[in-house]
Design a protein around this motif. Sequence first.
Motif, PDB file in Angstrom:
ATOM      1  N   CYS A   1     -47.291 -13.844 -30.135  1.00 14.56           N
ATOM      2  CA  CYS A   1     -46.537 -14.829 -29.335  1.00 14.56           C
ATOM      3  C   CYS A   1     -45.973 -14.203 -28.066  1.00 14.56           C
ATOM      4  O   CYS A   1     -45.999 -14.820 -26.988  1.00 14.56           O
ATOM      5  N   SER A   2     -45.470 -12.981 -28.176  1.00 14.86           N
ATOM      6  CA  SER A   2     -44.909 -12.317 -26.996  1.00 14.86           C
ATOM      7  C   SER A   2     -45.996 -11.991 -25.973  1.00 14.86           C
ATOM      8  O   SER A   2     -45.739 -11.987 -24.761  1.00 14.86           O
ATOM      9  N   LEU A   3     -47.221 -11.713 -26.427  1.00 12.19           N
ATOM     10  CA  LEU A   3     -48.326 -11.463 -25.488  1.00 12.19           C
ATOM     11  C   LEU A   3     -48.654 -12.712 -24.691  1.00 12.19           C
ATOM     12  O   LEU A   3     -48.966 -12.630 -23.485  1.00 12.19           O
ATOM     13  N   ILE A   4     -48.612 -13.882 -25.334  1.00  9.93           N
ATOM     14  CA  ILE A   4     -48.865 -15.135 -24.620  1.00  9.93           C
ATOM     15  C   ILE A   4     -47.754 -15.399 -23.610  1.00  9.93           C
ATOM     16  O   ILE A   4     -48.008 -15.887 -22.498  1.00  9.93           O
TER      17      ILE A   4
ATOM     18  N   LEU B   1     -34.369 -14.924 -33.291  1.00  7.04           N
ATOM     19  CA  LEU B   1     -33.902 -14.022 -32.238  1.00  7.04           C
ATOM     20  C   LEU B   1     -34.189 -12.571 -32.585  1.00  7.04           C
ATOM     21  O   LEU B   1     -34.642 -11.787 -31.735  1.00  7.04           O
ATOM     22  N   GLU B   2     -33.964 -12.214 -33.843  1.00  2.00           N
ATOM     23  CA  GLU B   2     -34.194 -10.833 -34.282  1.00  2.00           C
ATOM     24  C   GLU B   2     -35.667 -10.442 -34.160  1.00  2.00           C
ATOM     25  O   GLU B   2     -35.997  -9.385 -33.611  1.00  2.00           O
ATOM     26  N   HIS B   3     -36.555 -11.302 -34.617  1.00  2.00           N
ATOM     27  CA  HIS B   3     -37.981 -10.975 -34.564  1.00  2.00           C
ATOM     28  C   HIS B   3     -38.521 -11.035 -33.138  1.00  2.00           C
ATOM     29  O   HIS B   3     -39.428 -10.253 -32.784  1.00  2.00           O
ATOM     30  N   ARG B   4     -38.004 -11.921 -32.308  1.00  3.41           N
ATOM     31  CA  ARG B   4     -38.458 -11.986 -30.921  1.00  3.41           C
ATOM     32  C   ARG B   4     -38.052 -10.725 -30.162  1.00  3.41           C
ATOM     33  O   ARG B   4     -38.818 -10.203 -29.348  1.00  3.41           O
TER      34      ARG B   4
ATOM     35  N   HIS C   1     -39.392 -18.542 -17.631  1.00  2.00           N
ATOM     36  CA  HIS C   1     -38.510 -19.000 -18.716  1.00  2.00           C
ATOM     37  C   HIS C   1     -39.299 -19.599 -19.880  1.00  2.00           C
ATOM     38  O   HIS C   1     -38.719 -20.283 -20.731  1.00  2.00           O
ATOM     39  N   ALA C   2     -40.598 -19.350 -19.914  1.00  9.11           N
ATOM     40  CA  ALA C   2     -41.425 -19.920 -20.978  1.00  9.11           C
ATOM     41  C   ALA C   2     -41.062 -19.312 -22.326  1.00  9.11           C
ATOM     42  O   ALA C   2     -40.691 -18.137 -22.432  1.00  9.11           O
ATOM     43  N   LEU C   3     -41.167 -20.135 -23.366  1.00  7.08           N
ATOM     44  CA  LEU C   3     -40.934 -19.704 -24.741  1.00  7.08           C
ATOM     45  C   LEU C   3     -42.186 -19.961 -25.556  1.00  7.08           C
ATOM     46  O   LEU C   3     -42.775 -21.041 -25.493  1.00  7.08           O
TER      47      LEU C   3
END
Length: 586
Positions: free
Chosen positions: A208-211, A65-68, A221-223
Amino acid sequence: MNLKMHKCWRHLWNCTVYERCNASKSHRYKHVESWNHVQKFMCSSLPTESPELHSEGKSYNNMLLEHRQRARSSIMVEVKSYYSLFHLCQQIEKFTKPKKILYQKTSSEKEYFLIECENPTHMRFLLDECKYLQTDAIPVYSRILKFNNRSVDKENSLAIACDILSAPSENIIMKTLLDANDITHQMLELKRCEQLSDLDIRLRFFVCSLIEDCVSGLFPHALCLPFGSAVNGFGCYSGDLDINLQLCNEQRETKTPLCFLPKPMLTNDRAQLQRTLETFADLLQIFVPGVSHMVRILKARVPILKFQHEITGIWCDLSMSNKNAIDMAEFLFTYGELDPHVRPLVYTIRRWARKCKLTSDVPNAQITNFSLLLMIIFFLQKHSQLHLPSMNQLKSLIEKKNSSEDPNTDHFKTSKSEPCNLDTLLKEFFAYYATFDFKKNALSLLKGQITSKPDYSSLYIHNPIELGLNVSKNVSSEELNNLTEAMGSALWQLEKTDGTKQSEPWGILKLFDAQNKSRYWQEWEKKFQIKTLFNKQKASSSKDNSKTKDDPFIYEVESNFVNNLSEKQGKKLKKRTKFYTHFQQD
C-alpha cells in the motif's frame, strides 16, 4: 533466559531454518536427525505456552496508524543469499539503524529482507545514494532495492537478529491439531496457524505504501488503505489484499484562503472513476516494480483493478469508491477485539466450509466467506451468554473510543467473568442454523434481531452498511440446503466424539473430512427425521397406548430438523412414507 542462551538459541534457529528452506527435496532427509536435536534443545530452553482466550481491545485507527508508520519506514532488499545480511546491515548503518529485519523467500526462489529503519528521514538519505542498476531501464525511485555484493559472511549474518517466518504446511497444521489436548485447544491452535503473521501484515501495508509513493507527485495527500481480511483480524496468509485509494483527505481547516486550482471532472462520476482507474492501471503496471498481470474490471458495481505484486507474492484488488468496505473492516476488527471467542470460531467454521466444499474462491452460487462471517457474528449476538452488541451499539462504542481524550482508554472490554467453552459454542452454532427457518426469516446485524425476509432470496442477510442490499443474494436454494445439511452432519459428528485427545484424527479434524458429510448425514437423517413420517400413526396411537409402546418407529428422538429438507430429500421421505404406511397396514 540468559543472554548467552538466547544467542545460542537464535543462532541454532536461524541456521537450521535457513538450511531447511534451501535444502532440496532429495537432501532434506539428511537434516532430520540434526533438526530433532536442535528442536529438543530449543524446547527445553523456552517456556511452554498454550494458547489462551484473550482480548486486547485495540483501537482500529491506532492499529492502522501503527502499521502505516512501519510501512513508511521500511525498505525491501533483494539479496543473493541469506548470508549477505551482515554486509547489507553494514551499508544501511551508515545512514540509519535497522529496527526490525524479516526474511522472505519467494516461490521463484528469490530472497528478500524487509527492513524497518529507526529513522525514516535518514532512510531517505540512503535512498538518495542508491544508483540505478541498468541504464536502459526505467529509472524508478523506489523502496525496493537490490544488494549486488557477492561476498558473504555466514557466522556474522546468523548472529544478527532476523525473523524467518513462513506459512505452515497442511501437514504441520494437521499434526498440530492432532497433538492438541481438546477441541477448544484445537480451535485456538488452528487460529494461530492460519492467521496472518507479522511478515504477512507488514508486506500488505508495504505494498500500500508503494502505491502511495507512485501517486504522491500529483496527490501528496493520497491515502492507500487496506481493508477486508488484511486488517479485520480474520485474514489468512493465502488471502488477497483489498486496497482503497483516496486521492485526498477529508477537508480540514486551513490558515490561508489560498486553494489549489482544480481540474474539471467529467459530468458522469462513474465515468470519471473508470477513466481514473484505467490511468492508474497503466501507471502501476509500467512504473511500479513487481506489479504484473493487471486486469481492469471497470464495469462492475464497484470498479476495481486486479493485479499481482510478484515480489511479495500478493494478489491485490484496488478500488477508489469503497469507503463502506473500510467502515465494515473497522466493525469486524472491533468485534474480534471485543470478544475473544469470535476469531477462533471464525477460523474453524471457515476451514470446515472450505474442506466440505461449501465455499469457493471463484464467485458462484455458494455462500461466501464474508456471509459466513456475518452469520457467525449474528449467532454470537443472539447467544444467551455472550450477547455481542448490535452494529448500532457498536457504532456508539467506536465513536466513544475515537472521541476519548485519552487514546489508551479501553472501552472494548467485555463484561464476562469467565470465557465460554469453544467446543460447546461450535455445537451451538451448527444447531442454531441447522434448525433456522431461512424461508421466512432474515438476519439483521445492524439491530441484532431476526426480521422477516423482504424478498424471495434463499438466504437474506441485511447489509449493515448499505441498507436495502442483501449480502448473500448470490446463494441458491440448493447451496443453502447443502449448507444446512452439512451443519446437521457436523453437529452429529461433534455429538458422537468425546472430545479427548486420540492417536487418529479426532475433534474438529473429523469435520474437515468431506467424506464424512454424506455418511453422517444419512445416519443423522434416519435418527432425527423418521418420527415425522408417522404423524397420522402417532395421532391414532394416542387412543391405543399398548400399540404405541410396541411401535419401534414412533419412539425416535424428538426433533424439528425436517423443516429444512431439500426437495430431493423430500421426495425420499414421501417414498418412505408410502412404504411405512403399507408396512403398518400389513
